[in-house]
Design a protein around this motif. Structure first.
Motif, PDB file in Angstrom:
ATOM      1  N   UNK A  20       0.834  -1.205   0.000  1.00 16.49           N
ATOM      2  CA  UNK A  20       0.000   0.000   0.000  1.00 16.49           C
ATOM      3  C   UNK A  20       0.868   1.254   0.000  1.00 16.49           C
ATOM      4  N   UNK A  21       1.882   1.272   0.847  1.00 15.54           N
ATOM      5  CA  UNK A  21       2.776   2.429   0.915  1.00 15.54           C
ATOM      6  C   UNK A  21       3.491   2.642  -0.412  1.00 15.54           C
ATOM      7  N   UNK A  22       3.911   1.546  -1.054  1.00 14.41           N
ATOM      8  CA  UNK A  22       4.573   1.649  -2.358  1.00 14.41           C
ATOM      9  C   UNK A  22       3.618   2.258  -3.378  1.00 14.41           C
ATOM     10  N   UNK A  23       2.387   1.783  -3.403  1.00 16.08           N
ATOM     11  CA  UNK A  23       1.401   2.308  -4.348  1.00 16.08           C
ATOM     12  C   UNK A  23       1.181   3.802  -4.141  1.00 16.08           C
ATOM     13  N   UNK A  24       1.079   4.212  -2.890  1.00 19.66           N
ATOM     14  CA  UNK A  24       0.823   5.625  -2.591  1.00 19.66           C
ATOM     15  C   UNK A  24       2.005   6.504  -2.995  1.00 19.66           C
ATOM     16  N   UNK A  25       3.209   6.074  -2.669  1.00 14.57           N
ATOM     17  CA  UNK A  25       4.400   6.867  -2.998  1.00 14.57           C
ATOM     18  C   UNK A  25       4.612   6.933  -4.513  1.00 14.57           C
ATOM     19  N   UNK A 183      14.682  -5.810  -1.895  1.00 10.41           N
ATOM     20  CA  UNK A 183      14.812  -5.108  -0.620  1.00 10.41           C
ATOM     21  C   UNK A 183      14.601  -6.123   0.494  1.00 10.41           C
ATOM     22  N   UNK A 184      15.469  -6.091   1.499  1.00  7.48           N
ATOM     23  CA  UNK A 184      15.368  -7.021   2.629  1.00  7.48           C
ATOM     24  C   UNK A 184      15.131  -6.255   3.925  1.00  7.48           C
ATOM     25  N   UNK A 230      12.721   3.504  -0.640  1.00  4.69           N
ATOM     26  CA  UNK A 230      13.817   2.775  -1.267  1.00  4.69           C
ATOM     27  C   UNK A 230      13.351   2.139  -2.578  1.00  4.69           C
ATOM     28  N   UNK A 231      12.131   1.596  -2.578  1.00  7.01           N
ATOM     29  CA  UNK A 231      11.577   1.030  -3.811  1.00  7.01           C
ATOM     30  C   UNK A 231      11.458   2.109  -4.891  1.00  7.01           C
ATOM     31  N   UNK A 235      13.287   1.967  -8.585  1.00  6.75           N
ATOM     32  CA  UNK A 235      12.456   1.938  -9.795  1.00  6.75           C
ATOM     33  C   UNK A 235      12.579   3.202 -10.631  1.00  6.75           C
ATOM     34  N   UNK A 236      13.334   4.169 -10.142  1.00  7.77           N
ATOM     35  CA  UNK A 236      13.476   5.436 -10.859  1.00  7.77           C
ATOM     36  C   UNK A 236      14.650   5.386 -11.826  1.00  7.77           C
TER      37      UNK A 236
END
Length: 258
Positions: A20-25, A183-184, A230-231, A235-236
């Motif tokens: 969810x956090x990844x989607x929002x960011x 990512x770990x 970090x994701x 991805x950038x």
């Protein structure tokens, strides 16, 4: 920097927690996000919240353990958006147990979601990414991929597989302009952690939360938004020189916990 304008991103487990956090960011940074989750209602809730802030988001009910479902949803995304630039594999399940008390059913469940689910999604997007000339994959592994954790036999097995699959994909698709990293994280404070503590230690929630927080040398659990940040970097375009790498996000757990 770190703009995802004109990028499309598929995010598994996007209905809660880290996904969810990844989607929002990612949506904040301009990506059109496709939220894939077993719980469609949760995915739709996240998508609506993103849309309310002016972002582009879509929700799909997907069981990542089902090969056909993953292929179908990737085909639907490619048809709707024209391409799939980013895949973030965040969907996963946990398990507590050692080898001697891990049942075959528990082992199979963890393997099917955490290993086969990542395989299914990566295989589904790899053909699309090759066809369009490139893409980025980020997998959520764990500190359990690299160090021994007590009572995490099946979970550690699955996250070790995620790490090595990441390395294999990064190596095999260099010439196709496809980057793959993982990512770990150490413990990240999500509703899953709160529910686990409440179920396992009723009446001791505050005490156990503090105890689990302090297993990270930095003295606290991570935040989903920190994993998402970090994701975002990975991805950038700013990370265009980064592939085949595992990033511990662990508050010092691996190197400083002695």
């Amino acid at each position: 920097m770190f703009s995802l304008q004109k990028k499309t991103a598929a995010i598994t487990g996007g209905g809660s927690g880290i996904g969810k956090a990844v989607a929002e960011v990612f949506a904040q940074q301009g990506a059109e996000v496709f939220i894939l989750d077993l719980n469609k209602a949760a995915a739709e809730e996240v998508a609506k919240a993103i849309q309310a802030k002016g972002g582009k988001a879509h929700a799909f009910a997907v069981n990542v353990a089902d090969n056909k479902q993953t292929k179908d949803v990737v085909a639907a995304i490619a048809q709707q958006a024209g391409r799939v630039d980013i895949l973030v594999n965040s969907a996963g399940v946990s398990h507590i147990g050692r080898l001697d008390n891990t049942t075959e059913e528990d082992f199979d469940r963890v393997f099917t979601v955490n290993v086969k689910g990542v395989y299914n999604m990566m295989q589904a997007v790899i053909f699309q990414m090759k066809q369009q000339g490139g893409g980025v994959i980020v997998n959520l592994a764990s500190i359990a991929s690299s160090v021994g954790l007590p009572d995490r036999f099946a979970y550690s097995m699955s996250k070790g597989a995620v790490l090595t699959m990441t390395l294999s994909v990064a190596k095999d698709y260099l010439k196709d302009n496809i980057r793959c990293n993982c990512i770990s994280p150490a413990r990240v404070h999500t509703s899953f952690v709160d529910n686990f503590i409440a179920k396992t230690y009723p009446g001791q929630e505050k005490e156990m939360f503090e105890k689990l927080s302090k297993t990270q040398p930095i003295g606290r659990m991570g935040k989903p938004e920190e994993v998402a940040a970090l994701a975002l970097y990975l991805c950038s375009d700013e990370a265009s020189f980064v592939t085949g790498t595992d990033y511990p996000l662990d508050g010092g757990f691996i190197r400083l916990n002695n």
